[in-house]
Motif scaffolding. Sequence first.
Motif, PDB file in Angstrom:
ATOM      1  N   PRO A   1       0.836  -1.208   0.000  1.00 26.64           N
ATOM      2  CA  PRO A   1       0.000   0.000   0.000  1.00 26.64           C
ATOM      3  C   PRO A   1       0.869   1.254   0.000  1.00 26.64           C
ATOM      4  O   PRO A   1       1.992   1.230   0.504  1.00 26.64           O
ATOM      5  N   GLY A   2       0.336   2.330  -0.568  1.00 33.33           N
ATOM      6  CA  GLY A   2       1.065   3.595  -0.523  1.00 33.33           C
ATOM      7  C   GLY A   2       1.043   4.158   0.887  1.00 33.33           C
ATOM      8  O   GLY A   2       0.202   3.783   1.707  1.00 33.33           O
ATOM      9  N   LEU A   3       2.007   5.050   1.194  1.00 37.92           N
ATOM     10  CA  LEU A   3       2.012   5.718   2.505  1.00 37.92           C
ATOM     11  C   LEU A   3       1.493   7.130   2.272  1.00 37.92           C
ATOM     12  O   LEU A   3       2.229   7.996   1.822  1.00 37.92           O
ATOM     13  N   GLU A   4       0.192   7.316   2.523  1.00 38.15           N
ATOM     14  CA  GLU A   4      -0.425   8.609   2.205  1.00 38.15           C
ATOM     15  C   GLU A   4      -0.962   9.271   3.471  1.00 38.15           C
ATOM     16  O   GLU A   4      -1.466   8.588   4.364  1.00 38.15           O
ATOM     17  N   SER A   5      -0.879  10.603   3.498  1.00 41.67           N
ATOM     18  CA  SER A   5      -1.293  11.305   4.719  1.00 41.67           C
ATOM     19  C   SER A   5      -2.810  11.255   4.915  1.00 41.67           C
ATOM     20  O   SER A   5      -3.317  11.541   5.999  1.00 41.67           O
ATOM     21  N   SER A   6      -3.545  10.862   3.873  1.00 41.25           N
ATOM     22  CA  SER A   6      -5.005  10.773   4.015  1.00 41.25           C
ATOM     23  C   SER A   6      -5.443   9.522   4.784  1.00 41.25           C
ATOM     24  O   SER A   6      -6.594   9.392   5.187  1.00 41.25           O
ATOM     25  N   LYS A   7      -4.501   8.598   4.991  1.00 38.08           N
ATOM     26  CA  LYS A   7      -4.893   7.324   5.627  1.00 38.08           C
ATOM     27  C   LYS A   7      -4.943   7.447   7.149  1.00 38.08           C
ATOM     28  O   LYS A   7      -4.180   8.210   7.737  1.00 38.08           O
ATOM     29  N   HIS A   8      -5.837   6.674   7.761  1.00 32.80           N
ATOM     30  CA  HIS A   8      -5.890   6.714   9.222  1.00 32.80           C
ATOM     31  C   HIS A   8      -5.323   5.432   9.831  1.00 32.80           C
ATOM     32  O   HIS A   8      -5.159   4.424   9.138  1.00 32.80           O
ATOM     33  N   LYS A   9      -5.046   5.515  11.140  1.00 33.68           N
ATOM     34  CA  LYS A   9      -4.455   4.390  11.857  1.00 33.68           C
ATOM     35  C   LYS A   9      -5.370   3.168  11.755  1.00 33.68           C
ATOM     36  O   LYS A   9      -6.559   3.275  12.030  1.00 33.68           O
ATOM     37  N   GLY A  10      -4.800   2.077  11.330  1.00 33.15           N
ATOM     38  CA  GLY A  10      -5.580   0.850  11.209  1.00 33.15           C
ATOM     39  C   GLY A  10      -5.727   0.408   9.766  1.00 33.15           C
ATOM     40  O   GLY A  10      -5.858  -0.782   9.486  1.00 33.15           O
ATOM     41  N   GLN A  11      -5.670   1.379   8.846  1.00 33.86           N
ATOM     42  CA  GLN A  11      -5.900   1.018   7.442  1.00 33.86           C
ATOM     43  C   GLN A  11      -4.790   0.140   6.868  1.00 33.86           C
ATOM     44  O   GLN A  11      -5.010  -0.592   5.918  1.00 33.86           O
ATOM     45  N   ALA A  12      -3.581   0.237   7.448  1.00 32.26           N
ATOM     46  CA  ALA A  12      -2.489  -0.602   6.929  1.00 32.26           C
ATOM     47  C   ALA A  12      -2.464  -1.974   7.606  1.00 32.26           C
ATOM     48  O   ALA A  12      -1.561  -2.766   7.356  1.00 32.26           O
ATOM     49  N   GLY A  13      -3.463  -2.250   8.445  1.00 29.70           N
ATOM     50  CA  GLY A  13      -3.556  -3.603   8.958  1.00 29.70           C
ATOM     51  C   GLY A  13      -3.562  -3.697  10.470  1.00 29.70           C
ATOM     52  O   GLY A  13      -2.801  -3.028  11.161  1.00 29.70           O
ATOM     53  N   LYS A  14      -4.474  -4.574  10.949  1.00 33.50           N
ATOM     54  CA  LYS A  14      -4.548  -4.880  12.382  1.00 33.50           C
ATOM     55  C   LYS A  14      -4.434  -6.412  12.490  1.00 33.50           C
ATOM     56  O   LYS A  14      -5.301  -7.140  11.989  1.00 33.50           O
ATOM     57  N   ILE A  15      -3.364  -6.838  13.113  1.00 34.33           N
ATOM     58  CA  ILE A  15      -3.049  -8.269  13.164  1.00 34.33           C
ATOM     59  C   ILE A  15      -3.169  -8.750  14.606  1.00 34.33           C
ATOM     60  O   ILE A  15      -2.854  -8.003  15.533  1.00 34.33           O
ATOM     61  N   ALA A  16      -3.610  -9.986  14.793  1.00 35.23           N
ATOM     62  CA  ALA A  16      -3.617 -10.558  16.148  1.00 35.23           C
ATOM     63  C   ALA A  16      -2.939 -11.917  16.140  1.00 35.23           C
ATOM     64  O   ALA A  16      -3.208 -12.743  15.266  1.00 35.23           O
ATOM     65  N   VAL A  17      -2.055 -12.116  17.094  1.00 37.04           N
ATOM     66  CA  VAL A  17      -1.379 -13.409  17.243  1.00 37.04           C
ATOM     67  C   VAL A  17      -2.001 -14.126  18.441  1.00 37.04           C
ATOM     68  O   VAL A  17      -2.100 -13.545  19.534  1.00 37.04           O
ATOM     69  N   VAL A  18      -2.434 -15.355  18.245  1.00 37.29           N
ATOM     70  CA  VAL A  18      -2.928 -16.166  19.361  1.00 37.29           C
ATOM     71  C   VAL A  18      -1.818 -17.147  19.694  1.00 37.29           C
ATOM     72  O   VAL A  18      -1.571 -18.105  18.951  1.00 37.29           O
ATOM     73  N   GLY A  19      -1.090 -16.891  20.780  1.00 33.20           N
ATOM     74  CA  GLY A  19       0.040 -17.736  21.135  1.00 33.20           C
ATOM     75  C   GLY A  19       0.793 -17.136  22.292  1.00 33.20           C
ATOM     76  O   GLY A  19       0.651 -15.945  22.580  1.00 33.20           O
ATOM     77  N   GLY A  20       1.598 -17.969  22.934  1.00 34.73           N
ATOM     78  CA  GLY A  20       2.367 -17.526  24.094  1.00 34.73           C
ATOM     79  C   GLY A  20       1.843 -18.212  25.329  1.00 34.73           C
ATOM     80  O   GLY A  20       0.677 -18.037  25.692  1.00 34.73           O
ATOM     81  N   CYS A  21       2.690 -19.029  25.965  1.00 36.39           N
ATOM     82  CA  CYS A  21       2.294 -19.742  27.180  1.00 36.39           C
ATOM     83  C   CYS A  21       3.466 -19.718  28.144  1.00 36.39           C
ATOM     84  O   CYS A  21       4.451 -19.012  27.916  1.00 36.39           O
ATOM     85  N   ARG A  22       3.383 -20.488  29.226  1.00 31.77           N
ATOM     86  CA  ARG A  22       4.426 -20.442  30.251  1.00 31.77           C
ATOM     87  C   ARG A  22       5.801 -20.771  29.647  1.00 31.77           C
ATOM     88  O   ARG A  22       6.798 -20.173  29.991  1.00 31.77           O
TER      89      ARG A  22
END
Length: 322
Positions: free
Chosen positions: A24-45
Motif C-alpha cells: 500500500p502507498g504511505l499517504e497522509s489521508s490514511k488513518h491508523k488501522g488502514q495498513a492492517g490490524k493483526i492478532a497473534v494467538v500464542g504464548g504460554c508459560r
Amino acid sequence: MQSVMTSGPSLEADSISIFRSILPGLESSKHKGQAGKIAVVGGCREYTGAPYFSAISALKIGADLSHVFCTKDAAPVIKSYSPELIVHPILEESYSIRDEDKSSISAKVIAEVEKWMERFDCLVVGPGLGRDPFLLDCVSNIMKHARECNVPMVIDGDGLYLVTNCLDLVSGYPLAVLTPNLNEYKRLVQKVLNSEVNDENGTDQLLSLAKGIGGVTILRKGKSDFVSDGKTACAVSVYGSPRRCGGQGDILSGSVAVFLSWARQCADKGEVSMNPTILGCVAGSALLRKAASMAFDNKKRSTLTGDIIECLGRSLQEICPV
Ligand SMILES: NC(=O)C1=CN([C@@H]2O[C@H](COP(=O)(O)OP(=O)(O)OC[C@H]3O[C@@H](n4cnc5c(N)ncnc54)[C@H](OP(=O)(O)O)[C@@H]3O)[C@@H](O)[C@H]2O)[C@@H](O)CC1
Ligand SMILES: Nc1ncnc2c1ncn2[C@@H]1O[C@H](COP(=O)(O)OP(=O)(O)OP(=O)(O)O)[C@@H](O)[C@H]1O
Ligand SMILES: [Mg+2]
C-alpha cells in the motif's frame, strides 16, 4: 497483475512483481488501522519469544496495530519485550485452574476475543501456543469464531498440531493458510493423505494436500519454500541464510499475515486477480529470506532472529523504496 510465476517453465514465483502490486502507498489521508490490524494467538508459560517475534514482525513490515492473545503467565513477559504490542492475558493452561471452573473460563475467553474479532484483518494462530488440551479447546473456539467472521488465519507451530488433529477447523476455508516446517508437514501428509512425504513428486503431493483440506493454502517451509492452494503451486528460492536459529518461522507467520491483508485489500479493489493467500505467502517468504540474508551478511554465525527482524524494513525498502 499478470501471473504469480516468472516466465518460463520454472515454478519460481515473481516475488518482485507481487510486492509492487500489493504494497500500500504511505499517504497522509490514511488513518491508523488502514495498513492492517493483526492478532497473534500464542504464548504460554514455556514460550514467550515466538508470539513476540510474529507480532513485532507484523509491525516492522508496516501493520498499524499488533495484538497478542496469550496466557496470563506469558503476558507480562511479552509486554516487557515491547510497549508496541497490545497484549491480552486471557488464556489459561490446565495446571492453573480447577476442573469446575473450565466452562466459565472458556466462555470468558471467547467473550473477550469476540469484542475484537471483527476489527482484525488477519489472525496468526499457534506461535508458542503450547499443547495444553484445555487451552487448545479454547483456541478451537476462537478459530471457529474467526471463520464465522471471515477473518483470514495463518496457522503455525502448535496451531498446526491442533489443526492436524482436528482438520474441520480449517477444511474448506479458503482464507486459511498453513505454514508447516518439515516436521509439521510430515504430520499433515500422514494424516490427510495417509502416506509419507514424497520429495520426488513434491509439487503434486503439495497440491493434493491443499486440495485434500478443501483448498486451504499451504506454505511448505524448507530449503526452498513451496506454496499451493490446491489449484496452483509456486516456489520461493530467494537466497536466505545458512543459519537455522529458531524463530525464523515466527517472523514468517507475522509477515504472511500482513501481506495477505494487503493482498486482500487489493483484490477487493480489483487490482489483483491471483488468490490473495498465495500472494501473501510468496511476499512473506521472499521478504523473510532477503532479511535473513542481510542479517547474515552483518552478523555471520551470531545471527539471531532479532537481527533478522531488524533487517525487515531495510529489505522492504530495497525492494520497494518509499
Ligand atoms: N523462542 C521461542 O519462543 C520459540 C518457540 N517456538 C515454538 O515452539 C513450539 C514448538 O515448535 P518446534 O518448531 O520446536 O516444534 P517441531 O516442529 O515439532 O520441532 C521439534 C523438533 O523437531 C525437529 N525439527 C524441526 N524442524 C526440523 C527440520 N526442518 N529438519 C529436521 N528436524 C527438524 C527438531 O528436533 P531435533 O533436531 O532437536 O531432534 C526440533 O527440535 C511452537 O509453539 C513454536 O512456535 C519456535 O517457534 C522457536 C522459537
Ligand atoms: N535449509 C534452508 N535453507 C534456506 N532457508 C531455509 C531452510 N530451511 C528453512 N528455511 C527458511 O526459514 C524459514 C523458517 O523455516 P523453518 O523450517 O526454520 O521454520 P520453523 O521450524 O517453523 O521455525 P521456528 O523456529 O520459528 O519454529 C522459512 O521461510 C524458510 O524459507
Ligand atoms: Mg515453527
